[in-house]
Design a protein around this motif. Structure first.
Motif, short mmCIF file in Angstrom:
data_model
loop_
_atom_site.label_atom_id
_atom_site.label_comp_id
_atom_site.label_asym_id
_atom_site.label_seq_id
_atom_site.Cartn_x
_atom_site.Cartn_y
_atom_site.Cartn_z
N ASP A 74 0.91 -1.09 0.09
CA ASP A 74 -0.03 -0.05 -0.02
C ASP A 74 0.55 1.15 0.42
N ILE A 75 0.89 2.08 -0.87
CA ILE A 75 1.05 3.55 -1.17
C ILE A 75 1.50 4.78 0.27
N GLU A 76 0.19 4.67 1.40
CA GLU A 76 -0.01 5.64 1.80
C GLU A 76 0.95 6.26 2.89
N PRO A 77 1.48 4.60 3.44
CA PRO A 77 2.13 4.04 4.65
C PRO A 77 4.01 5.18 4.23
N VAL A 78 4.19 5.02 2.73
CA VAL A 78 5.46 5.31 1.92
C VAL A 78 5.46 6.99 1.96
N LEU A 79 4.01 7.29 1.56
CA LEU A 79 3.96 9.13 1.48
C LEU A 79 3.68 9.52 2.88
N GLU A 80 2.97 8.85 4.13
CA GLU A 80 3.06 9.42 5.05
C GLU A 80 4.44 9.93 5.55
N GLY A 81 5.06 8.50 5.75
CA GLY A 81 6.39 8.14 5.77
C GLY A 81 7.67 9.20 5.65
N ILE A 82 7.29 9.99 4.31
CA ILE A 82 7.95 10.99 3.28
C ILE A 82 7.82 12.25 4.26
N GLU A 83 6.58 12.19 4.85
CA GLU A 83 6.36 13.08 4.43
C GLU A 83 6.66 13.86 6.46
N GLU A 84 6.90 12.48 6.87
CA GLU A 84 7.26 12.36 8.22
C GLU A 84 8.88 12.95 8.56
N CYS A 85 9.48 11.96 7.51
CA CYS A 85 11.07 12.58 6.78
C CYS A 85 10.92 14.33 7.06
N ARG A 86 10.22 15.17 5.74
CA ARG A 86 10.80 15.94 5.70
C ARG A 86 10.31 16.63 7.11
N LYS A 87 8.96 16.47 7.85
CA LYS A 87 8.82 17.43 9.38
C LYS A 87 9.49 17.27 9.77
N VAL A 88 10.89 16.48 10.50
CA VAL A 88 11.84 16.63 11.06
C VAL A 88 12.96 16.75 11.00
N GLY A 89 13.14 17.05 9.44
CA GLY A 89 14.40 17.64 8.34
C GLY A 89 14.87 16.91 8.22
N ILE A 90 14.70 15.66 8.05
CA ILE A 90 15.92 14.79 6.76
C ILE A 90 15.92 15.50 5.67
N LYS A 91 17.53 15.58 5.25
CA LYS A 91 17.88 15.83 3.58
C LYS A 91 18.98 15.62 3.36
N PRO A 92 19.66 14.88 2.61
CA PRO A 92 18.32 15.12 1.82
C PRO A 92 17.66 13.21 1.36
N ILE A 93 16.24 14.21 0.62
CA ILE A 93 15.38 12.86 0.52
C ILE A 93 15.33 12.45 -1.03
N LYS A 94 15.93 11.42 -1.42
CA LYS A 94 16.06 11.36 -3.09
C LYS A 94 14.56 10.20 -3.22
N LEU A 95 14.24 10.15 -3.86
CA LEU A 95 12.87 8.56 -4.77
C LEU A 95 13.55 8.76 -5.75
N ASN A 96 13.08 6.89 -5.69
CA ASN A 96 14.07 6.27 -6.89
C ASN A 96 12.83 5.43 -7.25
N THR A 97 13.14 5.56 -8.87
CA THR A 97 12.04 5.86 -9.21
C THR A 97 12.42 3.96 -10.55
N VAL A 98 12.41 3.24 -10.58
CA VAL A 98 12.48 1.99 -11.46
C VAL A 98 11.85 2.50 -13.51
N LEU A 99 12.59 2.52 -14.18
CA LEU A 99 11.87 2.57 -15.11
C LEU A 99 10.87 1.83 -15.89
N LEU A 100 9.98 0.84 -15.45
CA LEU A 100 8.95 -0.15 -16.69
C LEU A 100 8.12 0.32 -17.93
N ARG A 101 8.80 0.09 -19.17
CA ARG A 101 7.86 1.00 -20.21
C ARG A 101 6.59 0.25 -19.81
N GLY A 102 5.41 0.87 -20.68
CA GLY A 102 4.60 -0.04 -20.45
C GLY A 102 3.44 -0.15 -19.08
#
Length: 336
Positions: free
Chosen positions: A146-174
Motif C-alpha cells: 500500500d502506498i499510503e504509509p510510504v507517502l506518510e513516511g516521506i512527509e514525516e521525514c520532511r517534517k523532522v528535517g531529514i535531508k536529502p530525501i531522494k526518490l528512486n523510480t525504476v523505469l518500466l515500459r508500459g
C-alpha cells in the motif's frame, strides 16, 4: 543480450582509477513488499537465520576491513532494512564510529513514519525511498503493498528535517511510463530529488526485453522536448546518477543508466556487504568473497583486513550486464 535494443548517446571508454570509499551494507534479505523487478516469487533464495551476520559482525567488518582501507561513506540497505529488529541501533552506532563520514539509508518507505525522528537524531545523512508510481492501484500491482504509509513516511521525514530525501523510480515500459511527470512534480513540490533507474537483470531470467525496458537515454530525450534540462556539475551523494535541473518544473532529476550509459562504471566508488556475509565488489558481476571465515567464532581483525584487501584487488573495471548476464542471486539478496 541487451546491445540490440539499447540506445545511447554515450560511447565506450576505458574506466578511470577511482578511490573506492563507499560500502553498501545489506542488513537483511527480507522485505515486506514484493516488487516485480526485485523480489522473486520463489523464496528459496532467502538465507537461513544462522547465515545472517549479526550487527556486531557487520560493525567488525566496518572498523577492521572498510575503514582500514579508507572507506568513509556507508549506506544501509536490504531487502527492507527497517524490518530487521536492531537496524536503528546499528545506524546510531555506525554514525558515532570514528572514521565514518556519512551513513545513509535506502528503504521502500513503508516503515519510515515510525522511525523518522530517531533517524534524524541518529544523524542520518540522507534517505532514498523507492517510489515507482503515485497511483495506489498501480503501486499495489508493482510492489504488492500500500502506498499510503510510504507517502506518510516521506512527509514525516520532511517534517523532522531529514535531508536529502531522494526518490528512486525504476523505469518500466508500459507500466509506469505515464507516471513520470506526476512523480517529477510531486518531488519538485516537496524539494525532493527524483532519480530514474533502468531495469537491471537481477531477478528473473529474460526479465529485460524490448517490451518492458525503458532506457534513461530515451526518457531524457522525452523530457527535453518538454523542458530545458540543465546539467548539474555537482554529485548529489555517492552514487552514479547524472543530475539535471528541469527549469519550468524547478525539479532536480537524476538518471541512473547501468545499461545505456557506457561510462557507468568509470567512477564506481563502491562495494557491497551482503546480509549473509559476502563482499561483492560489483553489483553486475557474480564474484563474491565469503567473509564469515574471519568473523566466526570471533572477528579476526587481521583476517578482515586481508579479505577486504583481496576484494578491492578483484573489483572488476566494468559490470557484465550488457553481455549474456544471468542473475545468480536476486537483488533483495545482494542488497539495493
Amino acid at each position: 543480450m541487451f546491445k540490440e535494443f539499447i540506445e545511447s548517446d554515450y560511447t565506450p571508454s576505458n574506466p578511470g582509477s577511482v578511490k573506492v570509499h563507499y560500502l553498501r551494507i545489506s542488513v537483511t534479505d527480507r522485505c515486506n513488499e514484493r516488487c516485480i523487478y526485485c523480489f522473486p516469487q520463489d523464496l528459496g533464495f532467502l538465507s537461513k537465520k544462522g547465515d545472517q551476520l549479526s550487527f556486531e559482525e557487520m560493525h567488525a567488518v566496518v572498523i577492521h576491513g572498510a575503514i582500514k582501507h579508507g572507506f568513509r561513506d556507508f549506506r544501509i540497505t536490504g531487502g527492507e532494512p527497517l524490518v530487521r529488529k536492531g537496524t536503528l541501533p546499528f545506524i546510531q552506532r555506525l554514525t558515532r564510529t570514528e572514521g565514518v563520514s556519512s551513513v545513509r539509508l535506502s528503504t521502500n518507505g513503508t516503515l519510515l513514519g515510525s522511525y523518522a525522528r530517531e533517524l534524524k537524531e541518529a544523524q542520518i545523512a540522507g534517505i532514498n525511498v523507492s517510489l515507482d508510481t503515485l497511483d495506489p492501484s498501480l503501486y499495489k500491482k508493482i510492489t504488492g503493498g500500500d502506498i499510503e504509509p510510504v507517502l506518510e513516511g516521506i512527509e514525516e521525514c520532511r517534517k523532522v528535517g531529514i535531508k536529502p530525501i531522494k526518490l528512486n523510480t525504476v523505469l518500466l515500459r508500459g507500466i509506469n511510463e505515464d507516471e513520470i511527470l506526476s512523480l517529477i512534480d510531486y518531488a519538485a513540490e516537496r524539494n525532493l530529488v527524483i532519480r530514474f533507474i533502468e531495469l537491471m537483470p537481477l531477478s528473473y531470467t529474460g526479465k529485460i526485453s524490448r517490451a518492458n525496458f525503458l532506457s534513461v537515454y530515451e526518457l531524457k530525450r522525452r523530457l527535453e522536448k518538454l523542458d530545458t534540462l540543465e546539467p548539474l556539475d555537482t554529485r548529489l551523494g555517492q552514487g552514479p546518477a547524472k543530475y539535471f535541473r528541469m527549469h519550468s518544473r524547478n525539479a532536480i532529476v537524476g538518471f541512473i543508466g547501468a545499461l545505456s550509459d557506457f561510462h557507468f562504471c568509470d567512477n564506481c566508488n563502491k562495494m557491497r556487504l551482503t546480509s549473509d556475509g559476502f563482499i561483492r565488489p560489483c553489483l553486475g558481476n557474480h564474484l563474491e568473497i565469503d567473509i564469515k571465515g574471519v568473523l566466526r567464532p570471533s572477528p579476526d581483525p587481521s583476517g578482515l583486513y586481508k579479505v577486504f584487501e583481496s576484494a578491492l584487488q578483484k573489483k572488476p573495471p566494468e559490470h557484465s550486464f550488457r553481455e549474456t548476464y544471468q542473475p545468480g542471486r536476486a537483488m533483495t539478496a545482494i542488497g539495493g
